[in-house]
Design a protein around this motif. Structure first.
Motif, PDB file in Angstrom:
ATOM      1  N   ALA A  14      -6.751   8.531  -3.762  1.00 31.07           N
ATOM      2  CA  ALA A  14      -5.657   8.418  -2.794  1.00 31.07           C
ATOM      3  C   ALA A  14      -6.191   8.559  -1.362  1.00 31.07           C
ATOM      4  O   ALA A  14      -5.773   7.838  -0.450  1.00 31.07           O
ATOM      5  CB  ALA A  14      -4.593   9.479  -3.076  1.00 31.07           C
ATOM      6  N   LEU A  15      -7.136   9.499  -1.172  1.00 28.80           N
ATOM      7  CA  LEU A  15      -7.730   9.670   0.148  1.00 28.80           C
ATOM      8  C   LEU A  15      -8.558   8.448   0.546  1.00 28.80           C
ATOM      9  O   LEU A  15      -8.515   7.992   1.692  1.00 28.80           O
ATOM     10  CB  LEU A  15      -8.616  10.921   0.163  1.00 28.80           C
ATOM     11  CG  LEU A  15      -7.893  12.269   0.224  1.00 28.80           C
ATOM     12  CD1 LEU A  15      -8.896  13.408   0.085  1.00 28.80           C
ATOM     13  CD2 LEU A  15      -7.125  12.410   1.538  1.00 28.80           C
ATOM     14  N   SER A  17      -8.168   5.382  -0.440  1.00 28.26           N
ATOM     15  CA  SER A  17      -7.295   4.229  -0.177  1.00 28.26           C
ATOM     16  C   SER A  17      -6.745   4.227   1.244  1.00 28.26           C
ATOM     17  O   SER A  17      -6.382   3.173   1.774  1.00 28.26           O
ATOM     18  CB  SER A  17      -6.142   4.200  -1.185  1.00 28.26           C
ATOM     19  OG  SER A  17      -5.262   5.294  -0.963  1.00 28.26           O
ATOM     20  N   LYS A  18      -6.684   5.419   1.864  1.00 26.69           N
ATOM     21  CA  LYS A  18      -6.170   5.505   3.234  1.00 26.69           C
ATOM     22  C   LYS A  18      -7.230   5.145   4.270  1.00 26.69           C
ATOM     23  O   LYS A  18      -6.911   5.004   5.451  1.00 26.69           O
ATOM     24  CB  LYS A  18      -5.644   6.917   3.507  1.00 26.69           C
ATOM     25  CG  LYS A  18      -4.438   7.295   2.650  1.00 26.69           C
ATOM     26  CD  LYS A  18      -4.004   8.733   2.928  1.00 26.69           C
ATOM     27  CE  LYS A  18      -2.800   9.120   2.047  1.00 26.69           C
ATOM     28  NZ  LYS A  18      -2.396  10.521   2.276  1.00 26.69           N
ATOM     29  N   ASN A  19      -8.469   5.020   3.827  1.00 32.19           N
ATOM     30  CA  ASN A  19      -9.567   4.787   4.760  1.00 32.19           C
ATOM     31  C   ASN A  19     -10.243   3.429   4.590  1.00 32.19           C
ATOM     32  O   ASN A  19     -11.227   3.139   5.271  1.00 32.19           O
ATOM     33  CB  ASN A  19     -10.615   5.891   4.608  1.00 32.19           C
ATOM     34  CG  ASN A  19     -10.130   7.231   5.125  1.00 32.19           C
ATOM     35  OD1 ASN A  19     -10.228   7.519   6.306  1.00 32.19           O
ATOM     36  ND2 ASN A  19      -9.578   8.047   4.222  1.00 32.19           N
ATOM     37  N   THR A  21      -9.415  -0.987   3.387  1.00 31.26           N
ATOM     38  CA  THR A  21      -8.366  -1.985   3.180  1.00 31.26           C
ATOM     39  C   THR A  21      -7.987  -2.039   1.702  1.00 31.26           C
ATOM     40  O   THR A  21      -8.762  -1.591   0.830  1.00 31.26           O
ATOM     41  CB  THR A  21      -8.827  -3.370   3.635  1.00 31.26           C
ATOM     42  OG1 THR A  21      -9.890  -3.815   2.774  1.00 31.26           O
ATOM     43  CG2 THR A  21      -9.327  -3.341   5.077  1.00 31.26           C
ATOM     44  N   SER A  22      -6.827  -2.603   1.422  1.00 31.11           N
ATOM     45  CA  SER A  22      -6.381  -2.702   0.027  1.00 31.11           C
ATOM     46  C   SER A  22      -7.332  -3.555  -0.795  1.00 31.11           C
ATOM     47  O   SER A  22      -7.596  -3.258  -1.970  1.00 31.11           O
ATOM     48  CB  SER A  22      -4.960  -3.282  -0.034  1.00 31.11           C
ATOM     49  OG  SER A  22      -4.921  -4.573   0.561  1.00 31.11           O
TER      50      SER A  22
END
Length: 470
Positions: A14-15, A17-19, A21-22
Motif C-alpha cells: 500500500a505504501l 503504491s503511493k510512491n 504510478t499504477s
C-alpha cells in the motif's frame, strides 16, 4: 511483530503504491508474493516471477524498498528473493543464494542512472536513421502470414511514446520480410515524429562498431551514443551468438533504453528460446514485450506482392505468369523481387514480351525450384507408415509414448521440408500450439545427436521422401 507477515506485506504494498504510478506498481510490485518472515534472522523472503523482475527491482527500486520495509518491518531487515519460474506448478527453480540486506538508510544510487552523460547533455540535433526509404507500410502487403506483426509494428510506429509491446521481437525465416517490416516501422515513426532519434542497424555492424570502440578505447562514448536513441532497431541479432562482450554491452544499452521507455525493435531468424549461446538475462528481456512470428508468404500473398510490384514498376505481366512465379518462388519475397527484376532485364535486352516461356527460363536461373514440394499430409503419411501407427492416432490428444514420438518427428520434418510456420504446423498436426512445435523440434534434434538408432530412423523417413520424388 504483532501482525502476520502477509498483513505487513500488504501494508508495504500500500505504501509502495503511493510512491509509483499504477502501471509501475502493477508491473513490478503486484506480482511479488510474501513467502515468509524470519523474526530471528530478520529476513523477509519474497517470490518474484522471473530473474528480470528481480534485477529490475534491484537496479531501480531498492531505495524505495529500503524505506518501506524499514517503516513496516523495522530496522535491520534483510530482503531475499526466490525466483519462481513456473507459476502453474509453483516450482522454485532459482533461489538467490545470498540475502540482500536492506538497511534503514538510503543506498547510494548508481551515478549512471542519475546524471546525464556528456553526450546526453549535448545531444546532437540530427541523426541519420540509416533506414531504407523504399521499405514502408505502403508497400508491405498484408496477408495471413504477417498480419499480427504488421499490425503491432504499425501501432508501435504511430504510438512510440507508449510502453506497450516493448521490446518488439520479430522472427522468421530468410526472405519473409523482416527487414522490410522493421524499416517500415522506423520510417513511419520518423514521418510522424521527426524529432525522434530513430536508428536502424544490423547486428553485424553494431558488433564491428563495438570492436572498433574497444580498440580505440572509446567504449563509453559508444554506449553513451546508443543510450540517446529513442527507437533502436537491430536486425539479425542471431549474429551475436557467441559474442559475449557484444552481448554484455548491448545488455547495458537495452536496460537504459527500457528503463527510460525508449523503443527497442529486434529481428532474428529464430525466436528467443532458440538463441542458444546468449545469456538468460538477455533472453528474458527479449521476451518481456511482444514476440511476433513472420511466416513465409503463401501463394495468395505472393500473388498480391507480385501485383503490387508490377503496378509500381509499370510492367505488363500476364496473370498466368504471375501465378506461376508465386507458386514456384519458395515463398521468399526476395526471390519474388529477383524474378521480376530478371524478367524486366531479359525483356529489355532481348526485346521480347514477358510470357510463360520467358518466365520458365528466368525462374530456373533465379530460384531453386522444388519440382515436387512435400505437404504435411505427405510427411505425416510417411512417418505413420514408418512407426506403424495411424494418422488419426497421431492427431489425437493421446500422450502415449508410441504416439508422441511420431507426432514430434512429423512436426520436425514439417518444419524442415515445408514453408509453413510453426503455428500452422501445430494446427495441422494434432491441433497443438506454436510452443509445442518448437519444443518437439528441439526434442527431436537433441535426441538425434545422442541416439544413433533414432537418427537412422529419421533419415530413413527422409530417404522415403526422395524415393517418392524419383
Amino acid at each position: 511483530m504483532n501482525v502476520s507477515p502477509n498483513t505487513a506485506w500488504d501494508k508495504a504494498l500500500a505504501l509502495i503504491s503511493k510512491n509509483v504510478t499504477s502501471q509501475q506498481f502493477n508491473t513490478w510490485f503486484k506480482p511479488i508474493v510474501c513467502e515468509s518472515f524470519n523474526e530471528t534472522t530478520r529476513t523477509l523472503l519474497v517470490q518474484v516471477p522471473s530473474p528480470f523482475v528481480y534485477e529490475y527491482l534491484e537496479e531501480n527500486y531498492i531505495d524505495l524498498l529500503s524505506k518501506v520495509l524499514c517503516r513496516v518491518y523495522g530496522q535491520g531487515v534483510r530482503l531475499s528473493y526466490r525466483v519462481v519460474t513456473d507459476k502453474e506448478h509453483n516450482l522454485a527453480q532459482n533461489i538467490v543464494p545470498d540475502p540482500v540486506e536492506v538497511p534503514p538508510t538510503k543506498r547510494p544510487t548508481n551515478r549512471a542512472n542519475q546524471s546525464p552523460t556528456p553526450l546526453d547533455a549535448a545531444m546532437p540535433q540530427e541523426l541519420d536513421p540509416q533506414l531504407d526509404p523504399r521499405q514502408t507500410f505502403g508497400n508491405f502487403i498484408e496477408g495471413d502470414s504477417n498480419k499480427l506483426p504488421r499490425s503491432v509494428g504499425l501501432n508501435i510506429a504511430e504510438h512510440p511514446n507508449t510502453t506497450q509491446f516493448n521490446p518488439m521481437f520479430i522472427y522468421g525465416p530468410s526472405g519473409c520480410g523482416k527487414t522490410h517490416l522493421v524499416n517500415a516501422i522506423g520510417n513511419r515513426a520518423k514521418q510522424l515524429y521527426p524529432q525522434k532519434r530513430v536508428l536502424y542497424i544490423s547486428a553485424r555492424l553494431f558488433q564491428v562498431q563495438y570492436t572498433n570502440a574497444v580498440l580505440q578505447n572509446t567504449v563509453n562514448d559508444f554506449i553513451n551514443f546508443y543510450q540517446t536513441i529513442d527507437m533502436l532497431i537491430v536486425d539479425d541479432i542471431q549474429e551475436w551468438i557467441g559474442a559475449e562482450r557484444t552481448q554484455q554491452t548491448f545488455f547495458h544499452i537495452f536496460n537504459h533504453l527500457f528503463r527510460n521507455n525508449r523503443r527497442i525493435i529486434l529481428a532474428s531468424d529464430r525466436p528467443p528460446v532458440d538463441l542458444k549461446g546468449m545469456p538468460d538475462r538477455l533472453l528474458t528481456r527479449f521476451a518481456c514485450g511482444v514476440i511476433a512470428e513472420l511466416e513465409k508468404p503463401n501463394t495468395k500473398l505472393c500473388v498480391d506482392i507480385l501485383h503490387s510490384k508490377i503496378r509500381r514498376d509499370g510492367l505488363q505481366i500476364p496473370d498466368d505468369v504471375v501465378e506461376f512465379i508465386a507458386a514456384t518462388a519458395n515463398g521468399s519475397v526476395r526471390d519474388l523481387e529477383g524474378v521480376i527484376n530478371s524478367l524486366l532485364a531479359y525483356s529489355v535486352v532481348y526485346n521480347s514480351n514477358i510470357d510463360m516461356r520467358l518466365a520458365e527460363r528466368v525462374i530456373k536461373r533465379a530460384v531453386k525450384v522444388d519440382d515436387t514440394p512435400l505437404t504435411i499430409d505427405d510427411i505425416l503419411q510417411s512417418v505413420c507408415t514408418h512407426f506403424e501407427v495411424s494418422a488419426a492416432a497421431v492427431n489425437s490428444k493421446s500422450r502415449k509414448r508410441n504416439l508422441v514420438m511420431p507426432r514430434q518427428v512429423s512436426m520436425y520434418l514439417a518444419q524442415k521440408y515445408t514453408k509453413i510456420g510453426s503455428a500452422r504446423i501445430g494446427k495441422f498436426i494434432g491441433g497443438r500450439d506454436h510452443s509445442t512445435v518448437i519444443h518437439s523440434c528441439a526434442q527431436v534434434e537433441q535426441r538425434m545427436k545422442t541416439d544413433a538408432n533414432f537418427r537412422d530412423e529419421v533419415q530413413s523417413i527422409e530417404n522415403s521422401f526422395k524415393l517418392k520424388s524419383m
